[in-house]
Design a protein around this motif. Structure first.
Motif, short mmCIF file in Angstrom:
data_model
loop_
_atom_site.label_atom_id
_atom_site.label_comp_id
_atom_site.label_asym_id
_atom_site.label_seq_id
_atom_site.Cartn_x
_atom_site.Cartn_y
_atom_site.Cartn_z
N PHE A 52 0.83 -1.20 0.00
CA PHE A 52 0.00 0.00 0.00
C PHE A 52 0.87 1.26 0.00
O PHE A 52 0.60 2.23 -0.71
CB PHE A 52 -0.91 -0.01 1.23
CG PHE A 52 -1.95 1.08 1.23
CD1 PHE A 52 -3.10 0.97 0.48
CD2 PHE A 52 -1.76 2.22 2.01
CE1 PHE A 52 -4.06 1.98 0.48
CE2 PHE A 52 -2.71 3.22 2.02
CZ PHE A 52 -3.86 3.10 1.26
N TYR A 53 1.94 1.22 0.79
CA TYR A 53 2.85 2.37 0.87
C TYR A 53 3.54 2.64 -0.47
O TYR A 53 3.96 3.76 -0.73
CB TYR A 53 3.92 2.14 1.95
CG TYR A 53 3.53 2.64 3.32
CD1 TYR A 53 3.60 4.00 3.62
CD2 TYR A 53 3.11 1.77 4.31
CE1 TYR A 53 3.25 4.47 4.88
CE2 TYR A 53 2.77 2.22 5.58
CZ TYR A 53 2.83 3.58 5.85
OH TYR A 53 2.48 4.04 7.09
N ARG A 54 3.65 1.64 -1.31
CA ARG A 54 4.26 1.85 -2.62
C ARG A 54 3.41 2.80 -3.47
O ARG A 54 3.93 3.54 -4.30
CB ARG A 54 4.43 0.52 -3.35
CG ARG A 54 5.52 -0.38 -2.79
CD ARG A 54 5.61 -1.68 -3.57
NE ARG A 54 5.73 -1.46 -5.00
CZ ARG A 54 4.99 -2.06 -5.92
NH1 ARG A 54 4.06 -2.92 -5.57
NH2 ARG A 54 5.18 -1.80 -7.21
N TYR A 55 2.10 2.74 -3.25
CA TYR A 55 1.20 3.61 -4.01
C TYR A 55 0.98 4.95 -3.30
O TYR A 55 0.94 6.00 -3.95
CB TYR A 55 -0.16 2.92 -4.21
CG TYR A 55 -0.11 1.79 -5.21
CD1 TYR A 55 -0.32 2.03 -6.57
CD2 TYR A 55 0.17 0.49 -4.82
CE1 TYR A 55 -0.28 1.00 -7.50
CE2 TYR A 55 0.22 -0.55 -5.74
CZ TYR A 55 0.01 -0.29 -7.07
OH TYR A 55 0.07 -1.30 -7.99
N PHE A 56 0.83 4.88 -1.99
CA PHE A 56 0.54 6.09 -1.23
C PHE A 56 1.40 6.13 0.02
O PHE A 56 1.11 5.45 1.01
CB PHE A 56 -0.95 6.13 -0.84
CG PHE A 56 -1.88 6.07 -2.02
CD1 PHE A 56 -2.00 7.15 -2.89
CD2 PHE A 56 -2.61 4.93 -2.29
CE1 PHE A 56 -2.83 7.10 -3.99
CE2 PHE A 56 -3.45 4.86 -3.38
CZ PHE A 56 -3.56 5.95 -4.24
N PRO A 57 2.46 6.94 0.02
CA PRO A 57 3.39 6.97 1.15
C PRO A 57 2.84 7.67 2.38
O PRO A 57 3.44 7.57 3.47
CB PRO A 57 4.60 7.74 0.59
CG PRO A 57 4.05 8.56 -0.52
CD PRO A 57 2.93 7.75 -1.12
N SER A 58 1.71 8.38 2.26
CA SER A 58 1.15 9.09 3.41
C SER A 58 -0.34 9.32 3.19
O SER A 58 -0.84 9.21 2.06
CB SER A 58 1.85 10.44 3.61
OG SER A 58 1.54 11.31 2.52
N LYS A 59 -1.03 9.68 4.27
CA LYS A 59 -2.45 10.00 4.13
C LYS A 59 -2.65 11.29 3.33
O LYS A 59 -3.64 11.44 2.61
CB LYS A 59 -3.11 10.09 5.51
CG LYS A 59 -3.36 8.72 6.12
CD LYS A 59 -4.19 8.79 7.37
CE LYS A 59 -3.35 9.13 8.57
NZ LYS A 59 -4.12 9.05 9.84
#
Length: 207
Positions: A52-59
């Motif tokens: 998931f972090y690969r696509y979105f590193p933060s909120k």
């Protein structure tokens, strides 16, 4: 008249990112910006946290991508409005469609984004950019309808464009917080929109 270009587009997501955004919208809205952990969101997307972090590193990156995703859909709507036989009538129908029960489901999400925009400058920038782009798109329709140069229409109808955006946003957020609007309130909102659009339609350059 061509559609106005977005000077600094909100980061666009690829097809897979769009799928992820669609799958986490509800969880994000229900738990809120602060309440939804990246683990919660990864679970909603059916992914491992690492992936998931690969696509979105933060909120914040998620919110920026959501703004970009929604703006892409809105630009598509305006392209259809602009090429319709009766652009102002088509615009009215699209605006009122945003008050439908289905469309208002995103009210809680936008309430969360609005609150986060106050605390997070990068989210505030994405939200402002989205609103400014919608205002610009509305200006293009009004310039076409009144046969005025785009820059003249931008100055002349800026307040009306901002009011339309505010009404749609406020109705969505209010519905999320208080439930569907009463028939009396809904009728008043529609009356304001109809009066505003009628005034602009009658304000032609030759008039």
């Amino acid at each position: 008249m061509t559609m106005p270009a977005v000077t600094h587009p909100v980061p666009a997501a690829d097809a897979r990112s769009h799928e992820i955004l669609a799958s986490i919208r509800q969880a994000f809205a229900e738990k809120g910006f602060d309440g939804a952990s990246m683990q919660d969101l990864a679970r909603a997307a059916g992914m491992s946290v690492g992936n998931f972090y690969r696509y979105f590193p933060s909120k914040a990156a998620i919110v920026q991508a959501m703004c970009g995703y929604d703006l892409t859909e809105i630009q598509g709507e305006f392209a259809e409005i602009q090429t319709s036989d009766r652009p102002m009538l088509s615009l009215r129908e699209r605006i009122l469609n945003h008050f439908s029960e289905e469309s208002l489901k995103d009210g809680q999400l936008w309430a969360e984004i609005t609150a986060a925009a106050i605390r997070k400058p990068e989210i505030g920038q994405a939200a402002r950019q989205m609103e400014e782009t919608i205002v610009s798109l509305l200006t293009t329709i009004f310039a076409q309808a009144t046969r005025r140069p785009l820059e003249e229409a931008r100055v002349r109808y800026e307040g009306q464009c901002q009011l339309l955006v505010m009404l749609v946003k406020a109705m969505a957020i209010r519905t999320a917080q208080c439930g569907p609007a009463s028939p009396a309130l809904a009728a008043e909102v529609v009356a304001v929109i109809d009066r505003l659009l009628a005034q602009i339609s009658n304000d032609t350059a030759e008039g």
